[in-house]
Enzyme design. Structure first.
Site, PDB file in Angstrom:
ATOM      1  N   CYS A   2       1.175  -0.809  -0.139  1.00 22.78           N
ATOM      2  CA  CYS A   2       0.128  -0.117  -0.105  1.00 22.78           C
ATOM      3  C   CYS A   2       1.099   1.683   0.085  1.00 22.78           C
ATOM      4  O   CYS A   2       2.337   1.180  -0.734  1.00 22.78           O
ATOM      5  CB  CYS A   2      -0.954   0.124   1.176  1.00 22.78           C
ATOM      6  N   LEU A  50      -4.134  -1.421  -1.045  1.00 28.16           N
ATOM      7  CA  LEU A  50      -3.433  -3.012  -2.462  1.00 28.16           C
ATOM      8  C   LEU A  50      -4.290  -3.974  -1.613  1.00 28.16           C
ATOM      9  O   LEU A  50      -3.756  -4.024  -1.142  1.00 28.16           O
ATOM     10  CB  LEU A  50      -2.586  -2.627  -3.428  1.00 28.16           C
ATOM     11  N   ILE A  53      -4.580  -9.229   1.349  1.00 29.70           N
ATOM     12  CA  ILE A  53      -5.465 -10.326   2.340  1.00 29.70           C
ATOM     13  C   ILE A  53      -6.148 -10.267   3.169  1.00 29.70           C
ATOM     14  O   ILE A  53      -6.397  -8.421   3.089  1.00 29.70           O
ATOM     15  CB  ILE A  53      -4.286 -10.534   3.613  1.00 29.70           C
ATOM     16  N   GLU A  74       3.575  -6.999   4.262  1.00 32.63           N
ATOM     17  CA  GLU A  74       2.866  -8.494   4.635  1.00 32.63           C
ATOM     18  C   GLU A  74       3.638  -9.045   6.255  1.00 32.63           C
ATOM     19  O   GLU A  74       5.410  -8.503   5.940  1.00 32.63           O
ATOM     20  CB  GLU A  74       2.555  -9.110   3.900  1.00 32.63           C
ATOM     21  N   VAL A 279      10.979 -11.311 -19.539  1.00 32.14           N
ATOM     22  CA  VAL A 279      11.148 -10.395 -20.158  1.00 32.14           C
ATOM     23  C   VAL A 279      13.154 -10.842 -20.745  1.00 32.14           C
ATOM     24  O   VAL A 279      13.832 -11.370 -20.020  1.00 32.14           O
ATOM     25  CB  VAL A 279      11.545  -8.940 -18.981  1.00 32.14           C
ATOM     26  N   SER A 352      10.126 -12.922  -6.329  1.00 31.98           N
ATOM     27  CA  SER A 352      11.435 -12.980  -7.435  1.00 31.98           C
ATOM     28  C   SER A 352      11.921 -13.323  -6.292  1.00 31.98           C
ATOM     29  O   SER A 352      11.852 -13.288  -5.336  1.00 31.98           O
ATOM     30  CB  SER A 352      11.070 -11.228  -8.057  1.00 31.98           C
ATOM     31  N   GLY A 353      13.241 -13.656  -6.923  1.00 27.71           N
ATOM     32  CA  GLY A 353      14.648 -13.976  -6.356  1.00 27.71           C
ATOM     33  C   GLY A 353      15.663 -13.107  -5.410  1.00 27.71           C
ATOM     34  O   GLY A 353      16.326 -13.139  -5.046  1.00 27.71           O
TER      35      GLY A 353
END
Length: 612
Positions: A2, A50, A53, A74, A279, A352-353
């Protein structure tokens, strides 16, 4: 994920209150699902949500027992924390992690931070005590900017909001100088003189109009345990599971390297229907889509690729720079921006990593220790002689090797990227200060590493965790994903994963042929064979090539037009451009760093509306 604007008024009777209803719309992209406000004499909160949960009842600002919270992020272990709180008699009105976080603070105060497993930047106002408490996560995944003036202290998830309430916007000279070497602004500063960023792993309290900070967590490498492949495997799998908690669709970024492949492999076992996104660029040597496609096929998951051409790249640049807030001269961020834009059509969360290289020893530069240790570990007087020789010999093969092998790490290593040397920055900037040399700016970090007796590679990791990870990697990850209202989660950057990774020995990080040795071994049976021992390529972007075509014209025009003649020596920049175009030197990263600053300057200081 958010965004918020939060104002603490030192003077409760201030008549000219800040119109947060207007300025919060600048970050609508961070939370287009819901807008909420809380106002009293002492504090005003504005929030953009956004929903991830508890979609129906997790709205913010949230009030409970005369405490009000705004929370960006989160908490992945919120259900465990909630169970413990319920056993103490606490009742809950929602199923959200926001209420769990607020209740945990009500129960334990600042000590609640030790229980949190997640990414977060939050503020809590105690209505009865009229105090404001806030904190930022261990790694600095979620941004939190602040500005202190005579009458108020303001906070926001992006500083473009805070610029609206500053009368005199000036460039931070220290940040500008460091940026030219690092390609990003060092934490905890910004490029704006008055605006700072709350340090990672820190909390703050505003009480009686006084703001004070305190560190609650540090990155410590302390090899006290024997770590096995099972230890690594179990904790990473557990982290991915925790990071997949959501009430919306989740996907993964699959970029062709081992880190995103590990995340995607684990996620596909938990959810076989998960989508992956990749990508590449339409220039030979700058496209790993074949690796991603092969991996997705072996994992039996859907892969959605995009190919970026020069025109796509050019058109995106103004929006990319605007969403970043501070300039970051990392060419790969445009690819992440466009990939996030595509992913947002299908999912609301992506894994993502990021962070794996810093924790497990993955950057290729870490492996230089194996090549130079024979000389590096010689007596100091011998190294001094060799070093003097290396400085005098002409530019032949081996000169740089001798210099690196005989120069102490703290005199030359400033993180995963180095753009301009100090002497070059002095030529470039008209207002140069020896006080802002990169080695001086990193003195405290190197001192901390020395006090802990970190080895060569661990010292490099420690530098990167405190600089590169926060200033570059996490900045572009958060801002480029949120630009498309999508939440990017980073399972490697988890405090339980850190606890394991911090105990890994040197030979479990690097060997003569590769990096991240233990991590590769831990997952070699569940990821495709062609990825297991694949060397790191990073995220190659063809600006070196494109600077000699249309992109080069855009860059030159932007540098020429930007009103920065009083700070940057433009003839020096012209020389860099000439050398690059004529193939005398590859100056692409230096040119890109200057261009990125000039574009930022036009957008944020000159307030130009720019389209390419």
């Amino acid at each position: 994920m958010c965004g918020h604007v939060s104002i603490y008024y030192k003077n409760e009777n201030k008549e000219n209150r800040i119109h947060i209803e207007k300025i919060i719309e600048l970050i609508d992209h961070r939370g287009p699902d819901y807008t909420g406000f809380y106002k009293c004499k002492k504090v005003e909160f504005g929030f953009k949500r956004l929903s991830i949960i508890d979609l129906d009842s997790g709205k913010q600002p949230m009030e409970k027992d005369k405490n009000v919270i705004v929370f960006n992020g989160e908490i992945y272990n919120y259900e465990d924390i909630k169970s413990k709180l319920e056993s103490k008699g606490y009742k809950f009105n929602t199923k959200s992690d926001t209420e769990v976080l607020l209740t945990s603070y009500i129960d334990k105060g600042k000590e609640c931070l030790n229980d949190l497993r997640g990414m977060f930047a939050f503020l809590i106002f105690d209505e009865s005590k009229k105090t404001l408490f806030g904190a930022r996560d261990y790694f600095g995944i979620k941004p939190l900017y602040y500005l202190e003036e005579d009458d108020f202290i303001a906070f926001s998830s992006e500083y473009k909001v805070l610029l609206e309430i500053i009368n005199d916007v000036k460039v931070n000279k220290k940040s500008l100088q460091s940026y030219m070497s690092f390609q990003y602004v060092l934490p905890d500063e910004t490029m704006i003189d008055k605006i700072k960023i709350v340090p990672s792993g820190s909390f703050f309290i505003i009480e009686n109009n006084k703001l004070r900070f305190e560190k609650y967590s540090n990155f410590n490498f302390n090899i006290t345990k024997n770590i096995s492949t099972d230890d690594v495997r179990n904790i990473v799998i557990d982290s991915v599971k925790k990071h997949m908690i959501a009430n919306v669709n989740i996907g993964t970024f699959l970029l062709g390297g081992i880190d995103s492949t590990i995340i995607s492999s684990i996620a596909s076992q938990i959810n076989p229907n998960i989508k992956s996104f990749s990508v590449g660029f339409d220039v030979d040597g700058y496209n790993e889509l074949d690796y991603a496609k092969t991996t997705a096929k072996k994992l039996n998951i859907e892969n959605i690729p995009i190919i970026v051409n020069e025109q796509d790249y050019i058109k995106s640049l103004p929006k990319v720079m605007y969403h970043l807030d501070d300039p970051v001269a990392d060419p790969s961020q445009v690819g992440i921006y466009l990939l996030s834009k595509e992913a947002s059509k299908h999912v609301k969360v992506v894994l993502s990593g990021e962070g794996s290289d810093e924790l497990f020893g993955g950057y290729n530069i870490y492996n230089e220790y194996n090549s130079i240790k024979g000389i590096y570990n010689m007596p100091s007087y011998v190294k001094q002689i060799i070093n003097k020789i290396s400085l005098k010999i002409p530019n032949i093969k081996g000169k740089n090797y001798l210099y690196r092998a005989t120069t102490e790490l703290n005199k030359r290593y400033i993180g995963n990227a180095k753009i301009f040397e100090n002497y070059e920055t002095e030529k470039l900037l008209k207002d140069y200060s020896n006080n802002y040399n990169y080695d001086k700016l990193l003195e405290n970090i190197y001192k901390e590493a020395s006090n802990e007796n970190y080895d060569y590679v661990t010292t490099m990791q420690y530098v990167d965790l405190n600089t590169w990870l926060q200033g570059d990697i996490l900045q572009k990850a958060d801002k480029m994903s949120m630009a498309s209202s999508i939440e990017l989660r980073v399972p490697f950057l988890d405090k339980e994963v850190l606890d394991v990774a911090s105990n890994i020995k040197l030979d479990q990080k690097i060997n003569s042929g590769n990096t991240k040795i233990l991590l590769r071994e831990a997952f070699k049976d569940i990821i495709p064979d062609n990825i297991v021992y694949k060397k790191k390529l990073g995220f190659p972007t063809p600006i070196r090539v494109w600077l000699k075509s249309e992109l080069g014209n855009i860059v030159k025009e932007t540098i020429t037009n930007a009103n920065i003649d009083d700070t940057i020596d433009k003839p020096y920049v012209d020389k860099l451009l000439y050398e690059h175009i004529k193939d005398i030197k590859d100056n692409s990263r230096k040119i890109w760093t200057i261009f990125s600053y000039c574009l930022w300057y036009e957008l944020f200081i000159e307030k130009k509306e720019i389209t390419f």
